[in-house]
Design an enzyme around this catalytic site. Structure first.
Site, mmCIF file in Angstrom:
data_model
loop_
_atom_site.group_PDB
_atom_site.id
_atom_site.type_symbol
_atom_site.label_atom_id
_atom_site.label_comp_id
_atom_site.label_asym_id
_atom_site.label_seq_id
_atom_site.Cartn_x
_atom_site.Cartn_y
_atom_site.Cartn_z
ATOM 1 N N ASP A 37 0.863 -1.177 0.000
ATOM 2 C CA ASP A 37 0.000 0.000 0.000
ATOM 3 C C ASP A 37 0.902 1.231 0.000
ATOM 4 O O ASP A 37 2.082 1.153 0.372
ATOM 5 C CB ASP A 37 -0.901 -0.025 1.234
ATOM 6 C CG ASP A 37 -1.805 1.186 1.317
ATOM 7 O OD1 ASP A 37 -2.357 1.591 0.282
ATOM 8 O OD2 ASP A 37 -1.950 1.743 2.417
ATOM 9 N N ASP A 39 -0.065 5.069 0.951
ATOM 10 C CA ASP A 39 -0.215 6.053 2.024
ATOM 11 C C ASP A 39 -0.168 5.372 3.386
ATOM 12 O O ASP A 39 -0.983 4.507 3.697
ATOM 13 C CB ASP A 39 -1.539 6.796 1.865
ATOM 14 C CG ASP A 39 -1.657 7.458 0.496
ATOM 15 O OD1 ASP A 39 -0.750 8.221 0.133
ATOM 16 O OD2 ASP A 39 -2.641 7.184 -0.212
#
Length: 273
Positions: A37, A39
């Site tokens: 991922d 952020d």
């Protein structure tokens, strides 16, 4: 870097991650790819997202409260953010939070601007606020994450970014780490390929397909509860929860095999768990 390669499930290398021994990367033997991922895992932009969501929702909720003569209840950029929007697409996050307040809003058209009272319009407003913050404040990669991804690549594992954000390219470039990933699946890709967002596993499965790796031979790295749930639902061989905000127990409950506060911790050989 490509995210639009055709899906060829039969070309995936069949290798299920074993439970032991762990490699110097903190992964079980047999891992062939790492899916990250963006952020909150690779960059510190989760705080910028949370602030932009709060700015957008508070503006909308305040105007609605004044119009209806009701008390204004602000968006909680910790509790509401983690529960309703973290890890989700703009549309899904907007819809999820509004429904928690009993607000049903039309999706609108893809061309809706920031002034339109639709899911798309509110999402556009949030995105404009986020981009202003990114350009004003800059983007910093987590040092431990940069070290870890470089170690992964040095070990010969394939890498991908899997993010609901439509701004991944600007964020990775600003952070100086765009060259560390073989492919990406982002919010634009998900829309083009009609992939369900997290907690559905479809975006992570798409990344594994592009890399030619079976889910059992790939590790998922997530800070969002919805993302950890997606990794578990997709049958991935190892799911790492990255706890930036003190939600380690929740990450484990959603399916994380291991929880760390920084990816650099994985570079120290450890036992299972």
């Amino acid at each position: 870097m490509s995210a639009s390669a055709p899906h060829h499930p039969e070309s995936r290398q069949r290798c299920t991650v074993g439970s032991a021994p762990h490699s110097p990367l903190g992964l079980p033997a047999g891992a062939q790819a790492c899916l990250f991922d963006l952020d909150g895992v690779l960059t510190d932009t989760a705080r910028l997202h949370a602030a932009a969501w709060k700015e957008m929702f508070d503006k909308y909720l305040k105007a609605r409260a004044e119009k209806e003569g009701q008390p204004f209840v602000a968006f909680d950029d910790v509790g509401d953010y983690d529960t309703y929007v973290d890890g989700k697409s703009r549309a899904d996050g907007t819809r999820s939070f509004l429904r928690s307040r009993g607000i049903d809003m039309p999706i609108g058209a893809s061309t809706d601007g920031v002034q339109e009272p639709t899911i798309t319009g509110l999402g556009a407003a949030k995105n404009a606020m986020l981009l202003r913050r990114i350009r004003r404040d800059g983007v910093n990669p987590y040092p431990g994450s940069g070290r870890y991804v470089r170690a992964v690549r040095s070990a010969g594992l394939r890498t991908a970014v899997v993010s609901s954000s439509a701004n991944y390219a600007e964020v990775l470039t600003a952070a100086g780490i765009a060259d560390l990933f073989d492919t990406r699946i982002d919010g634009v890709t998900a829309q083009e390929q009609q992939l369900d967002g997290k907690p559905a596993p479809e975006t992570y499965l798409a990344a594994a397909t592009v890399l030619g790796v079976d889910p059992g031979g790939a590790a998922v790295f997530e800070d969002a509860l919805s993302g950890v749930a997606a990794g578990r639902a997709g049958g991935f061989g190892f799911v790492v929860g990255v706890d930036r905000v003190g939600q380690g127990e929740e990450l484990r409950a959603h399916g994380a095999d291991r929880v760390v506060t920084d990816l650099g911790q994985l570079l120290t050989p450890v036992g299972p768990g």
